[in-house]
Design a protein around this motif. Structure first.
Motif, PDB file in Angstrom:
ATOM      1  N   VAL A  26      10.948   0.821 -11.048  1.00  0.00           N
ATOM      2  CA  VAL A  26      10.527  -0.395 -10.340  1.00  0.00           C
ATOM      3  C   VAL A  26      11.514  -1.509 -10.668  1.00  0.00           C
ATOM      4  N   GLU A  27      12.116  -2.103  -9.659  1.00  0.00           N
ATOM      5  CA  GLU A  27      13.031  -3.228  -9.871  1.00  0.00           C
ATOM      6  C   GLU A  27      12.809  -4.268  -8.775  1.00  0.00           C
ATOM      7  N   PHE A  28      12.276  -5.428  -9.177  1.00  0.00           N
ATOM      8  CA  PHE A  28      12.011  -6.486  -8.213  1.00  0.00           C
ATOM      9  C   PHE A  28      12.440  -7.839  -8.782  1.00  0.00           C
ATOM     10  N   TYR A  29      13.022  -8.623  -7.917  1.00  0.00           N
ATOM     11  CA  TYR A  29      13.423  -9.989  -8.275  1.00  0.00           C
ATOM     12  C   TYR A  29      12.230 -10.755  -8.836  1.00  0.00           C
ATOM     13  N   ILE A  30      11.103 -10.688  -8.108  1.00  0.00           N
ATOM     14  CA  ILE A  30       9.856 -11.292  -8.576  1.00  0.00           C
ATOM     15  C   ILE A  30       8.789 -10.207  -8.616  1.00  0.00           C
ATOM     16  N   LEU A  31       8.153 -10.044  -9.760  1.00  0.00           N
ATOM     17  CA  LEU A  31       7.129  -9.030  -9.964  1.00  0.00           C
ATOM     18  C   LEU A  31       5.946  -9.688 -10.660  1.00  0.00           C
ATOM     19  N   LYS A  32       4.777  -9.667 -10.005  1.00  0.00           N
ATOM     20  CA  LYS A  32       3.607 -10.335 -10.558  1.00  0.00           C
ATOM     21  C   LYS A  32       2.372  -9.439 -10.472  1.00  0.00           C
ATOM     22  N   ALA A  33       1.588  -9.490 -11.529  1.00  0.00           N
ATOM     23  CA  ALA A  33       0.283  -8.841 -11.516  1.00  0.00           C
ATOM     24  C   ALA A  33      -0.718  -9.842 -10.955  1.00  0.00           C
ATOM     25  N   THR A  48      -1.175  -7.288  -5.751  1.00  0.00           N
ATOM     26  CA  THR A  48      -0.495  -6.138  -6.350  1.00  0.00           C
ATOM     27  C   THR A  48      -1.380  -5.356  -7.319  1.00  0.00           C
ATOM     28  N   GLU A  49      -2.668  -5.684  -7.374  1.00  0.00           N
ATOM     29  CA  GLU A  49      -3.572  -5.053  -8.340  1.00  0.00           C
ATOM     30  C   GLU A  49      -3.542  -3.526  -8.239  1.00  0.00           C
ATOM     31  N   ASP A  50      -3.644  -2.992  -7.017  1.00  0.00           N
ATOM     32  CA  ASP A  50      -3.650  -1.537  -6.862  1.00  0.00           C
ATOM     33  C   ASP A  50      -2.334  -0.933  -7.329  1.00  0.00           C
ATOM     34  N   PHE A  51      -1.233  -1.616  -7.099  1.00  0.00           N
ATOM     35  CA  PHE A  51       0.063  -1.113  -7.536  1.00  0.00           C
ATOM     36  C   PHE A  51       0.115  -1.018  -9.060  1.00  0.00           C
ATOM     37  N   PHE A  52      -0.384  -2.053  -9.732  1.00  0.00           N
ATOM     38  CA  PHE A  52      -0.399  -2.027 -11.194  1.00  0.00           C
ATOM     39  C   PHE A  52      -1.340  -0.942 -11.719  1.00  0.00           C
ATOM     40  N   VAL A  53      -2.462  -0.753 -11.048  1.00  0.00           N
ATOM     41  CA  VAL A  53      -3.371   0.327 -11.437  1.00  0.00           C
ATOM     42  C   VAL A  53      -2.680   1.679 -11.274  1.00  0.00           C
ATOM     43  N   ALA A  54      -1.920   1.835 -10.181  1.00  0.00           N
ATOM     44  CA  ALA A  54      -1.200   3.092  -9.948  1.00  0.00           C
ATOM     45  C   ALA A  54      -0.166   3.342 -11.041  1.00  0.00           C
ATOM     46  N   MET A  55       0.514   2.293 -11.502  1.00  0.00           N
ATOM     47  CA  MET A  55       1.459   2.455 -12.610  1.00  0.00           C
ATOM     48  C   MET A  55       0.725   2.873 -13.882  1.00  0.00           C
ATOM     49  N   GLU A  56      -0.418   2.246 -14.148  1.00  0.00           N
ATOM     50  CA  GLU A  56      -1.202   2.603 -15.330  1.00  0.00           C
ATOM     51  C   GLU A  56      -1.643   4.059 -15.263  1.00  0.00           C
ATOM     52  N   GLU A  57      -2.071   4.512 -14.097  1.00  0.00           N
ATOM     53  CA  GLU A  57      -2.502   5.898 -13.935  1.00  0.00           C
ATOM     54  C   GLU A  57      -1.338   6.867 -14.134  1.00  0.00           C
ATOM     55  N   ARG A  88       0.836  -1.215   0.000  1.00  0.00           N
ATOM     56  CA  ARG A  88       0.000   0.000   0.000  1.00  0.00           C
ATOM     57  C   ARG A  88       0.866   1.258   0.000  1.00  0.00           C
ATOM     58  N   ALA A  89       1.947   1.258   0.792  1.00  0.00           N
ATOM     59  CA  ALA A  89       2.826   2.429   0.855  1.00  0.00           C
ATOM     60  C   ALA A  89       3.504   2.676  -0.490  1.00  0.00           C
ATOM     61  N   MET A  90       3.943   1.602  -1.140  1.00  0.00           N
ATOM     62  CA  MET A  90       4.570   1.754  -2.459  1.00  0.00           C
ATOM     63  C   MET A  90       3.556   2.236  -3.487  1.00  0.00           C
ATOM     64  N   THR A  91       2.337   1.730  -3.392  1.00  0.00           N
ATOM     65  CA  THR A  91       1.276   2.165  -4.313  1.00  0.00           C
ATOM     66  C   THR A  91       0.984   3.647  -4.143  1.00  0.00           C
ATOM     67  N   GLU A  92       0.915   4.094  -2.903  1.00  0.00           N
ATOM     68  CA  GLU A  92       0.662   5.512  -2.621  1.00  0.00           C
ATOM     69  C   GLU A  92       1.768   6.384  -3.213  1.00  0.00           C
ATOM     70  N   ALA A  93       3.007   5.927  -3.099  1.00  0.00           N
ATOM     71  CA  ALA A  93       4.127   6.699  -3.648  1.00  0.00           C
ATOM     72  C   ALA A  93       4.009   6.811  -5.163  1.00  0.00           C
ATOM     73  N   LEU A 121       7.402  -8.132  -5.152  1.00  0.00           N
ATOM     74  CA  LEU A 121       6.117  -7.502  -5.432  1.00  0.00           C
ATOM     75  C   LEU A 121       5.164  -8.558  -5.990  1.00  0.00           C
ATOM     76  N   THR A 122       4.580  -9.316  -5.065  1.00  0.00           N
ATOM     77  CA  THR A 122       3.687 -10.407  -5.425  1.00  0.00           C
ATOM     78  C   THR A 122       2.895 -10.818  -4.191  1.00  0.00           C
ATOM     79  N   ASP A 123       1.972 -11.733  -4.371  1.00  0.00           N
ATOM     80  CA  ASP A 123       1.209 -12.273  -3.246  1.00  0.00           C
ATOM     81  C   ASP A 123       2.154 -12.951  -2.255  1.00  0.00           C
ATOM     82  N   PRO A 124       1.868 -12.901  -0.945  1.00  0.00           N
ATOM     83  CA  PRO A 124       2.774 -13.510   0.041  1.00  0.00           C
ATOM     84  C   PRO A 124       2.893 -15.022  -0.042  1.00  0.00           C
TER      85      PRO A 124
END
Length: 487
Positions: A147-154, A158-167, A132-137, A243-246
């Protein structure tokens, strides 16, 4: 009959000659530039299984990057050195320990990034709060998002984070994304994630891609293990969380109920530029391009006065920067040292440093997970427990079904390291990592609170309990330990 015997003798002679040639050649070429433990493991494998051993050595025996990548990395290191003066900003805290400045100087020589002052640093120990904090940023981005992550999944987490990138992209903000190729390829939702990044218009690239047809290939188990987010050069996030589900969306993890526990740090102030420099070097390594409109000398004031230094490490550097940092801090510890690592597979130097600290009367605590998602690493880690317990190290096992994935080291009252680096030989020699050295009493107090939370959710392992392990379990641990040394 005589002809058959002659043929058999000739074949046997040929096999013996090939076998001896392999063994002699291995003795000549395996040990140079390699740890004694690693060299011994490779030689044992090749001596017992010559042909499979040689084939495996040819596939993963060279920890170096390909020549072309080494040339690029040399350019990257030169860039970091050139950026040093513009990144050394802020007013440093007074009265550092006698040993602190020498460690900072060592980090600067090895990783090329300086210590900066007047930084804000806030720990985030809740997995979903971190997202949530990363999404807000990202939602507040005005100039760029890195954005640089070893594992990155939509996925759902992470839905809100991807929406924030799209916005952000819709507002005209460039969004650049880097993710490790093999780590994402081997996890669910890889294709869907790539397609979504493409649809939104993100500038995305795979790190260390394994694409032989595109002439992109290196040792297949080299990884870029960093987890970074930088927004506008003003705010950065760094730590252990992907950046993925736990559960990582892996079916067997879901069946076992496994959930990852991580720790991220939100940064503001001059140190953000050092984090951004690490991202830019990785971006350049994959694209041979430097993004326009980014001035590393332009900084904003931090919200606190912590001293921070980013320490990049990996096979592109001549030294194992993260290991050198851990060793130096453990030797400097006077009162206590608390290590958190999901995969603790030390080399001889780290094992001696940990045991030596305990022998000096330093309270040494090691937090590991009670269970694991990686069987070989899990058993290799367990092979060190008896030595550690006899040395006086307190081993805390975080209760299943949680995987304690945090990577941190804190010593005494005002110095800590947090980042992506495990305390294992893979992280020291094969993974690109990013660690953050922080000096600040309040920050360490905050980390102590997190460590205490881990303690409350862990059980203390005793030597008496450990010695009750069955012989078959010890044999498996020792075999995994030998395998882990094949670096």
């Amino acid at each position: 009959m005589l002809e058959w015997l002659t043929w058999s003798a000739a074949w046997a002679t040929f096999v013996v000659v090939i076998d001896m040639t392999i063994r002699i050649t291995a003795i000549m070429f395996v040990p140079p530039g390699r740890r004694p433990t690693s060299a011994m493991a490779w030689l044992l494998l090749i001596f017992f299984l010559p042909v499979p051993g040689v084939l495996l050595f040819l596939l993963i025996g060279n920890p170096r990057l390909p020549k072309k990548r080494r040339e690029v990395q040399s350019e990257v290191n030169s860039f970091l050195h050139a950026a040093n003066d513009s990144l050394e900003l802020g007013t440093l805290l007074p009265n550092p320990p006698e040993w602190f400045e020498s460690i900072v100087d060592m980090n600067r020589k090895l990783g090329a990034l300086p210590l900066s002052g007047d930084n804000g640093a806030r720990l985030i120990s809740d997995y979903h709060e971190s997202i949530r904090a990363m999404t807000e940023a990202v939602r507040g981005a005005q100039r760029y998002v890195h954005v640089e992550f070893y594992i990155l999944k939509a996925d759902a987490a992470t839905e809100d984070f991807f929406v924030a990138m799209e916005e952000a992209i819709a507002r005209g903000v460039p969004v650049r994304v880097l993710m490790d190729h093999w780590a994402n390829l081997s996890k669910p939702l890889h294709r869907q994630t790539k397609e979504r990044l493409t649809r939104m218009g993100a500038d995305w690239h795979l790190l260390l891609p394994l694409q032989p047809l595109a002439r992109k290939f290196q040792r297949p188990d080299l990884r870029n293990h960093r987890k970074l987010l930088i927004v506008d050069g003003d705010v950065a996030f760094l730590g252990s969380q992907n950046l993925t589900d736990p559960s990582y969306n892996v079916p067997k993890n879901i069946r076992r109920g496994l959930q990852w526990v991580d720790l991220m740090v939100r940064l503001d102030g001059p140190v953000v530029r050092s984090v951004d420099a690490v991202f830019l070097t990785d971006y350049y390594s994959e694209t041979n391009e430097v993004p326009d409109g980014i001035d590393l000398a332009e900084v904003t004031a931090g919200s606190d006065d912590y001293d921070c230094q980013v320490v990049p490490s990996g096979p592109g550097f001549e030294s194992e920067n993260n290991l050198q940092l851990f060793l130096s801090l453990l030797y400097a510890a006077q009162e206590r040292a608390i290590m958190v690592s999901p995969y603790f597979v030390p080399d001889e130097a780290l094992l001696r440093a940990v045991s030596g600290a305990a022998a000096r009367g330093v309270q040494v605590d090691l937090f590991v997970s009670e269970t694991s998602d990686q069987a070989i690493v899990y058993h290799a880690q367990r092979s060190y427990y008896e030595t550690l317990l006899r040395a006086g190290v307190n081993i805390w096992q975080y209760r299943a079904p949680f995987i304690l994935h945090t990577k941190s080291l804190s010593i005494d009252d005002e110095t800590a390291v947090i980042g992506s680096s495990n305390m294992d030989m893979r992280s020291f020699g094969l993974n690109f990592e990013a660690s953050l050295l922080v000096r600040g009493r309040e920050f360490v107090d905050e980390l102590r609170d997190v460590e205490e939370l881990y303690r409350q959710n862990s059980t203390l392992l005793t030597l008496e309990e450990w010695l009750k392990q069955p012989l078959r379990s010890r044999a498996l641990d020792n075999l995994a330990r030998l395998t882990s040394a094949l670096q």
